[in-house]
Design a protein around this motif. Structure first.
Motif, PDB file in Angstrom:
ATOM      1  N   ALA A 109     -14.937 -20.408  11.778  1.00  0.00           N
ATOM      2  CA  ALA A 109     -14.330 -21.682  12.163  1.00  0.00           C
ATOM      3  C   ALA A 109     -14.970 -22.275  13.409  1.00  0.00           C
ATOM      4  O   ALA A 109     -15.053 -23.500  13.562  1.00  0.00           O
ATOM      5  CB  ALA A 109     -12.834 -21.489  12.377  1.00  0.00           C
ATOM      6  N   LYS A 110     -15.436 -21.428  14.328  1.00  0.00           N
ATOM      7  CA  LYS A 110     -16.120 -21.924  15.524  1.00  0.00           C
ATOM      8  C   LYS A 110     -17.470 -22.546  15.169  1.00  0.00           C
ATOM      9  O   LYS A 110     -17.869 -23.557  15.745  1.00  0.00           O
ATOM     10  CB  LYS A 110     -16.316 -20.781  16.523  1.00  0.00           C
ATOM     11  N   PRO A 155     -16.675 -25.870  11.731  1.00  0.00           N
ATOM     12  CA  PRO A 155     -15.280 -26.309  11.907  1.00  0.00           C
ATOM     13  C   PRO A 155     -14.779 -27.252  10.821  1.00  0.00           C
ATOM     14  O   PRO A 155     -13.575 -27.499  10.745  1.00  0.00           O
ATOM     15  CB  PRO A 155     -15.313 -27.010  13.273  1.00  0.00           C
ATOM     16  N   ASN A 156     -15.663 -27.787   9.979  1.00  0.00           N
ATOM     17  CA  ASN A 156     -15.247 -28.776   8.986  1.00  0.00           C
ATOM     18  C   ASN A 156     -14.884 -28.161   7.644  1.00  0.00           C
ATOM     19  O   ASN A 156     -14.880 -28.840   6.622  1.00  0.00           O
ATOM     20  CB  ASN A 156     -16.354 -29.824   8.792  1.00  0.00           C
ATOM     21  N   TYR A 195     -12.008 -25.302   5.580  1.00  0.00           N
ATOM     22  CA  TYR A 195     -10.595 -24.920   5.641  1.00  0.00           C
ATOM     23  C   TYR A 195     -10.503 -23.410   5.417  1.00  0.00           C
ATOM     24  O   TYR A 195     -11.004 -22.887   4.417  1.00  0.00           O
ATOM     25  CB  TYR A 195      -9.794 -25.670   4.587  1.00  0.00           C
ATOM     26  N   TYR A 196      -9.850 -22.722   6.344  1.00  0.00           N
ATOM     27  CA  TYR A 196      -9.861 -21.264   6.353  1.00  0.00           C
ATOM     28  C   TYR A 196      -8.464 -20.699   6.113  1.00  0.00           C
ATOM     29  O   TYR A 196      -7.483 -21.169   6.698  1.00  0.00           O
ATOM     30  CB  TYR A 196     -10.416 -20.754   7.691  1.00  0.00           C
ATOM     31  N   LEU A 240      -7.599 -22.718  17.367  1.00  0.00           N
ATOM     32  CA  LEU A 240      -8.071 -23.017  16.008  1.00  0.00           C
ATOM     33  C   LEU A 240      -6.911 -23.049  15.014  1.00  0.00           C
ATOM     34  O   LEU A 240      -7.104 -22.829  13.814  1.00  0.00           O
ATOM     35  CB  LEU A 240      -9.100 -21.970  15.571  1.00  0.00           C
ATOM     36  N   SER A 266      -5.369 -25.500  13.837  1.00  0.00           N
ATOM     37  CA  SER A 266      -5.520 -26.576  12.848  1.00  0.00           C
ATOM     38  C   SER A 266      -6.591 -26.252  11.811  1.00  0.00           C
ATOM     39  O   SER A 266      -6.685 -26.939  10.791  1.00  0.00           O
ATOM     40  CB  SER A 266      -5.872 -27.893  13.553  1.00  0.00           C
ATOM     41  N   ASN A 267      -7.385 -25.210  12.057  1.00  0.00           N
ATOM     42  CA  ASN A 267      -8.465 -24.835  11.142  1.00  0.00           C
ATOM     43  C   ASN A 267      -8.129 -23.628  10.268  1.00  0.00           C
ATOM     44  O   ASN A 267      -8.648 -23.488   9.165  1.00  0.00           O
ATOM     45  CB  ASN A 267      -9.746 -24.505  11.917  1.00  0.00           C
TER      46      ASN A 267
END
Length: 491
Positions: free
Chosen positions: A309-310, A313-314, A316-317, A339, A341-342
């Motif tokens: 995610a770092k 970031p675009n 979805y995890y 993170l 929101s990710n």
């Protein structure tokens, strides 16, 4: 001076966990537009014109150094006294080389000091401690690197070898390196080193050199030579400068670390799980695109998802784990890294179709596993393949034993030949029996039935998975493999 960082291109090298050198090489080329890239065991050398922010963005590297010199392996005479003299001259070389490198290092430290003034303030408004890593974390980092420990050399003002330079318990001293002020180093013209400059030597040796000298001896003789030639003072507790020396049968490498903590020590991870460099490598191999749905079905502390995610970031995890305590720590990590929101965490099964499935399969060393992984792995794979979309990527971190088993399953995609009833063949009693009345025959039939069911399951799974590479990695005392697959449509 040129380039984004305001200085000319410099020669660097990074250390890497065994097996990750090719990925680090790709990262250096991609992120830094590096030239003269050279990959060796445990290290990647390169030339780059990059600012400190770009240099610190390397995620597959353990430590980052300015290269002082890289020479062929040293040939030392059997006479120890002569060997010391040859070694000192070979490693130290000309004073001008050191002054030029230290001038470049100082320019990087000036920027590093500016960044630390802002990064030391955490989200709570409190200053972060100067040394974040615990002794346990440092020890694990060294083990996972698979390297012998380095020995730090310090010399007291009286010239006596300090007892603290000897390794205790196989662990290296990690006294913080001070960020120097301008009057502690070179003057503005870069001429001459201040006599108040203090330093330490971190030394590693292996191969033929290690049979003649210990790391402690090498650190001491190199430190003495630097003190005499450059007028520097060795310092135990708060050195301004660190000098890294590695002597082996492959090369002689001397460098100066650019940042105090290893790059592998992520400031956005609160509780460390899987080694961060290995987690990043798995995410890199997963071909994550913008908008991808990424699943880690055994997320543990969430290290793989955090690294992914770092960097990307675009996407979805989603992280899933069946242990509440693991999910709680993973949630704390996600919040600490900002993170939320990710990354979504859940204690449940996943039904949504995913573009990427990435997973560190339990080894059973840190946490006990109730069942044999070889037995349950086909069923785990079945669920992973079920939620993976056509064209999706599957990346797994496996123990060496399970890696070999996976490769064996891959080779046996076609249904096995009928092996016959081994039990019946071994029975010497030829008297006729009614069907189903012989207990041994019944057991044999059940065993063959279970084997056939599992074999059919393995065949169906691997028919839809195309292998895209196996990458050997070192986790210190444990060796592992990263497997990459693509899912295809089967009729």
């Amino acid at each position: 001076m040129a380039g984004g960082g305001g200085w000319s291109a410099s020669r660097y090298f990074c250390t890497a966990s065994r097996g990750l050198e090719p990925l680090l090489r790709e990262e250096v080329l991609l992120k830094l537009s590096a030239t003269q890239v050279e990959q060796l065991l445990g290290k990647v050398f390169f030339t780059a014109d990059a600012d400190l922010k770009k240099l610190r963005s390397l995620k597959c590297a353990e430590r980052l150094f300015l290269l002082v010199k890289k020479l062929p392996p040293i040939q030392i005479t059997r006479h120890k006294g002569k060997g010391i003299h040859i070694l000192q001259k070979y490693v130290i070389g000309e004073s001008s080389d050191w002054l030029n490198i230290v001038a470049k290092w100082k320019s990087l430290q000036d920027l590093n000091k500016e960044e630390e003034c802002t990064s030391d303030i955490t989200g709570t408004g409190l200053k972060r401690p100067a040394q974040q890593e615990s002794g346990e974390t440092r020890k694990r980092s060294k083990l996972e690197l698979g390297e012998p420990p380095m020995t730090d050399f310090y010399e007291s003002p009286t010239g006596q070898h300090d007892a603290h330079s000897v390794i205790q318990g196989g662990q290296q001293s990690t006294s913080p390196i001070q960020t120097p002020s301008s009057d502690e180093l070179l003057n503005s013209e870069g001429q001459g080193a201040a006599s108040s400059m203090n330093f330490r030597v971190s030394c590693r040796c292996s191969g033929k050199v290690a049979k003649m000298f210990t790391s402690q001896e090498l650190g001491r003789v190199i430190g003495v030579a630097l003190s005499r030639q450059l007028g520097w003072k060795a310092e135990l507790r708060n050195p301004v400068l660190e000098v890294y020396v590695h002597l082996s049968d492959i090369h002689c490498v001397v460098g100066i670390p650019i940042v105090r903590l290893p790059l592998a020590s992520r400031d956005y991870i609160k509780s460390a799980g899987l080694r961060s460099t290995v987690a990043w490598a798995m995410a890199y191999l997963a071909d994550i695109k913008a908008g991808s749905l990424v699943l880690d079905p055994m997320c543990g502390l969430g290290t793989i998802l955090l690294e992914a995610a770092k960097e990307w970031p675009n996407a979805y995890y989603h992280g899933v784990d069946n242990t509440a305590s693991q999910l709680q720590m993973a949630s704390a990590n996600v919040c600490f890294a900002k993170l939320t929101s990710n990354i979504d965490l859940m204690r449940a099964s996943v039904t949504e179709s995913m573009n990427v499935v990435i997973c560190d399969i339990p080894f059973g060393k840190k946490f006990k596993i109730a069942q044999d992984m070889k037995t349950i792995m086909p069923y785990i794979l079945k669920e992973m393949v079920r939620v993976l979309s056509i064209g999706g990527t599957l990346v797994l971190l496996l123990s060496q034993e399970l890696s070999l088993q996976m490769q064996q399953w891959q080779k046996l995609q076609s249904p096995p030949n009928n092996k016959g009833n081994l039990t019946a063949q071994q029975n010497t009693d030829t008297s006729p029996k009614e069907p189903g009345t012989d207990p041994e025959e019944t057991i044999g039939v059940q065993h063959v039935s279970v084997e056939k069911e599992q074999s059919d399951l393995e065949t169906r799974i691997f028919a839809s998975l195309v292998p895209k590479g196996i990458f050997q990695v070192s986790l210190g005392v444990t060796e592992a493999s990263i497997h990459k697959y693509k899912k295809i449509q089967i009729s």
